[in-house]
Design an enzyme around this catalytic site. Structure first.
Site, PDB file in Angstrom:
ATOM      1  N   CYS A  49       0.871  -1.182   0.000  1.00  0.00           N
ATOM      2  CA  CYS A  49       0.000   0.000   0.000  1.00  0.00           C
ATOM      3  C   CYS A  49       0.905   1.229   0.000  1.00  0.00           C
ATOM      4  O   CYS A  49       2.119   1.109  -0.151  1.00  0.00           O
ATOM      5  CB  CYS A  49      -0.997  -0.020   1.154  1.00  0.00           C
ATOM      6  SG  CYS A  49      -0.302   0.159   2.792  1.00  0.00           S
ATOM      7  N   THR A  50       0.317   2.383   0.165  1.00  0.00           N
ATOM      8  CA  THR A  50       1.095   3.611   0.035  1.00  0.00           C
ATOM      9  C   THR A  50       2.216   3.693   1.071  1.00  0.00           C
ATOM     10  O   THR A  50       3.386   3.758   0.728  1.00  0.00           O
ATOM     11  CB  THR A  50       0.189   4.853   0.143  1.00  0.00           C
ATOM     12  OG1 THR A  50      -0.823   4.769  -0.858  1.00  0.00           O
ATOM     13  CG2 THR A  50       0.992   6.125  -0.070  1.00  0.00           C
ATOM     14  N   GLY A  51       1.853   3.698   2.359  1.00  0.00           N
ATOM     15  CA  GLY A  51       2.850   3.975   3.391  1.00  0.00           C
ATOM     16  C   GLY A  51       3.229   2.819   4.278  1.00  0.00           C
ATOM     17  O   GLY A  51       3.990   2.995   5.228  1.00  0.00           O
ATOM     18  N   ASN A  52       2.702   1.627   3.990  1.00  0.00           N
ATOM     19  CA  ASN A  52       2.985   0.432   4.802  1.00  0.00           C
ATOM     20  C   ASN A  52       2.766   0.719   6.289  1.00  0.00           C
ATOM     21  O   ASN A  52       3.563   0.366   7.141  1.00  0.00           O
ATOM     22  CB  ASN A  52       4.405  -0.067   4.531  1.00  0.00           C
ATOM     23  CG  ASN A  52       4.698  -1.456   5.111  1.00  0.00           C
ATOM     24  OD1 ASN A  52       5.772  -1.695   5.624  1.00  0.00           O
ATOM     25  ND2 ASN A  52       3.758  -2.378   5.037  1.00  0.00           N
ATOM     26  N   SER A  53       1.623   1.379   6.572  1.00  0.00           N
ATOM     27  CA  SER A  53       1.325   1.698   7.968  1.00  0.00           C
ATOM     28  C   SER A  53       0.055   1.022   8.477  1.00  0.00           C
ATOM     29  O   SER A  53      -0.034   0.728   9.662  1.00  0.00           O
ATOM     30  CB  SER A  53       1.208   3.216   8.159  1.00  0.00           C
ATOM     31  OG  SER A  53       0.092   3.717   7.454  1.00  0.00           O
ATOM     32  N   CYS A  54      -0.917   0.760   7.590  1.00  0.00           N
ATOM     33  CA  CYS A  54      -2.208   0.205   8.035  1.00  0.00           C
ATOM     34  C   CYS A  54      -2.610  -1.027   7.229  1.00  0.00           C
ATOM     35  O   CYS A  54      -2.478  -2.152   7.690  1.00  0.00           O
ATOM     36  CB  CYS A  54      -3.328   1.238   7.894  1.00  0.00           C
ATOM     37  SG  CYS A  54      -3.102   2.757   8.808  1.00  0.00           S
ATOM     38  N   ARG A  55      -3.112  -0.794   6.014  1.00  0.00           N
ATOM     39  CA  ARG A  55      -3.716  -1.870   5.227  1.00  0.00           C
ATOM     40  C   ARG A  55      -2.759  -3.013   4.947  1.00  0.00           C
ATOM     41  O   ARG A  55      -3.084  -4.185   5.186  1.00  0.00           O
ATOM     42  CB  ARG A  55      -4.277  -1.307   3.908  1.00  0.00           C
ATOM     43  CG  ARG A  55      -5.453  -0.378   4.126  1.00  0.00           C
ATOM     44  CD  ARG A  55      -5.744   0.440   2.914  1.00  0.00           C
ATOM     45  NE  ARG A  55      -4.685   1.448   2.764  1.00  0.00           N
ATOM     46  CZ  ARG A  55      -4.725   2.439   1.889  1.00  0.00           C
ATOM     47  NH1 ARG A  55      -5.737   2.553   1.061  1.00  0.00           N
ATOM     48  NH2 ARG A  55      -3.746   3.317   1.828  1.00  0.00           N
ATOM     49  N   SER A  56      -1.584  -2.706   4.449  1.00  0.00           N
ATOM     50  CA  SER A  56      -0.648  -3.785   4.123  1.00  0.00           C
ATOM     51  C   SER A  56      -0.144  -4.472   5.381  1.00  0.00           C
ATOM     52  O   SER A  56       0.125  -5.677   5.378  1.00  0.00           O
ATOM     53  CB  SER A  56       0.514  -3.258   3.279  1.00  0.00           C
ATOM     54  OG  SER A  56       1.169  -2.186   3.931  1.00  0.00           O
ATOM     55  N   CYS A  68      -4.366  -0.347  -2.575  1.00  0.00           N
ATOM     56  CA  CYS A  68      -4.935   0.972  -2.861  1.00  0.00           C
ATOM     57  C   CYS A  68      -4.477   1.402  -4.247  1.00  0.00           C
ATOM     58  O   CYS A  68      -3.493   0.892  -4.780  1.00  0.00           O
ATOM     59  CB  CYS A  68      -4.508   1.988  -1.805  1.00  0.00           C
ATOM     60  SG  CYS A  68      -2.740   2.313  -1.745  1.00  0.00           S
ATOM     61  N   ASP A 116      -8.501   4.067   2.917  1.00  0.00           N
ATOM     62  CA  ASP A 116      -7.397   4.257   3.861  1.00  0.00           C
ATOM     63  C   ASP A 116      -7.970   4.621   5.226  1.00  0.00           C
ATOM     64  O   ASP A 116      -8.480   5.734   5.409  1.00  0.00           O
ATOM     65  CB  ASP A 116      -6.477   5.364   3.364  1.00  0.00           C
ATOM     66  CG  ASP A 116      -5.242   5.544   4.232  1.00  0.00           C
ATOM     67  OD1 ASP A 116      -5.146   4.902   5.297  1.00  0.00           O
ATOM     68  OD2 ASP A 116      -4.375   6.344   3.834  1.00  0.00           O
ATOM     69  N   ASP A 148       8.165  -0.542   5.866  1.00  0.00           N
ATOM     70  CA  ASP A 148       9.289  -0.765   4.957  1.00  0.00           C
ATOM     71  C   ASP A 148       8.967  -0.342   3.532  1.00  0.00           C
ATOM     72  O   ASP A 148       7.822  -0.468   3.080  1.00  0.00           O
ATOM     73  CB  ASP A 148       9.653  -2.257   4.941  1.00  0.00           C
ATOM     74  CG  ASP A 148      10.039  -2.774   6.318  1.00  0.00           C
ATOM     75  OD1 ASP A 148      10.814  -2.091   7.009  1.00  0.00           O
ATOM     76  OD2 ASP A 148       9.555  -3.859   6.696  1.00  0.00           O
ATOM     77  N   CYS A 208       3.583   1.498  -7.972  1.00  0.00           N
ATOM     78  CA  CYS A 208       4.334   0.265  -7.763  1.00  0.00           C
ATOM     79  C   CYS A 208       5.322   0.070  -8.927  1.00  0.00           C
ATOM     80  O   CYS A 208       5.028   0.463 -10.064  1.00  0.00           O
ATOM     81  CB  CYS A 208       3.329  -0.887  -7.741  1.00  0.00           C
ATOM     82  SG  CYS A 208       3.910  -2.376  -6.990  1.00  0.00           S
ATOM     83  N   THR A 211       7.603  -3.325  11.083  1.00  0.00           N
ATOM     84  CA  THR A 211       8.176  -2.034  10.721  1.00  0.00           C
ATOM     85  C   THR A 211       7.594  -1.602   9.382  1.00  0.00           C
ATOM     86  O   THR A 211       7.140  -2.423   8.586  1.00  0.00           O
ATOM     87  CB  THR A 211       9.710  -2.126  10.609  1.00  0.00           C
ATOM     88  OG1 THR A 211      10.053  -3.146   9.656  1.00  0.00           O
ATOM     89  CG2 THR A 211      10.346  -2.439  11.954  1.00  0.00           C
ATOM     90  N   SER A 223       5.068  -7.300   3.736  1.00  0.00           N
ATOM     91  CA  SER A 223       4.347  -6.113   3.291  1.00  0.00           C
ATOM     92  C   SER A 223       5.335  -4.978   3.118  1.00  0.00           C
ATOM     93  O   SER A 223       6.428  -4.991   3.689  1.00  0.00           O
ATOM     94  CB  SER A 223       3.257  -5.722   4.297  1.00  0.00           C
ATOM     95  OG  SER A 223       3.822  -5.263   5.508  1.00  0.00           O
TER      96      SER A 223
END
Length: 132
Positions: free
Chosen positions: A8-15, A79, A102, A62, A86, A60, A33
């Site tokens: 995903c965009t920021g590898n903070s939530c969804r992924s 997303c 998101d 990444d 990508c 983390t 992820s």
């Protein structure tokens, strides 16, 4: 062992949530992820995953590892931003796109925001289970 990459965009939530469910349900896969950027692990994602008995607190945020990416059997973008930004997915790598909202952009009270996180989490769990 097969390899899967949730992006995903920021590898903070969804992924991150997808990776957590992937490690639980996709036992035939090495699961990772990443993001096209790094935004840090979202504590609300950690909280709602813990409600499902999955601990992602040590994960983390990444950036995409191009060597792993190119060696994957399956890449899942979560997303439109990740799909559009990508790297080019090799022809021998299967690609799925899950256009998920998101949850980090949710507004409202703390409870309302957590409800959005739970809704997205539950959508991801269903989709990961379908892969299994």
């Amino acid at each position: 062992m097969k390899k899967i990459y949730f992006i995903c965009t920021g590898n903070s939530c969804r992924s991150q949530m997808a990776e957590g469910f992937g490690k639980k349900y996709l036992t035939d896969f090495e699961v990772r992820s990443a993001g096209v950027e790094t935004h840090g692990l979202n504590p609300k994602a950690v909280k709602v995953m813990a409600e499902k008995g999955i601990d992602i607190s040590d994960n983390t945020s990444d950036l995409i590892d191009i060597d792993y990416f190119n060696s994957c059997d399956l890449v899942v973008t979560l997303c439109g931003d990740a799909r559009d930004r990508c790297p080019v997915i090799p022809k021998n790598v299967k690609h799925l796109h899950w256009g998920l909202m998101d949850p980090a952009k949710a507004e409202g009270s703390e409870d309302e925001i957590l409800d959005v996180f739970r809704k997205v989490r539950d959508e991801i769990e269903i989709k990961v289970k379908e892969l299994a």
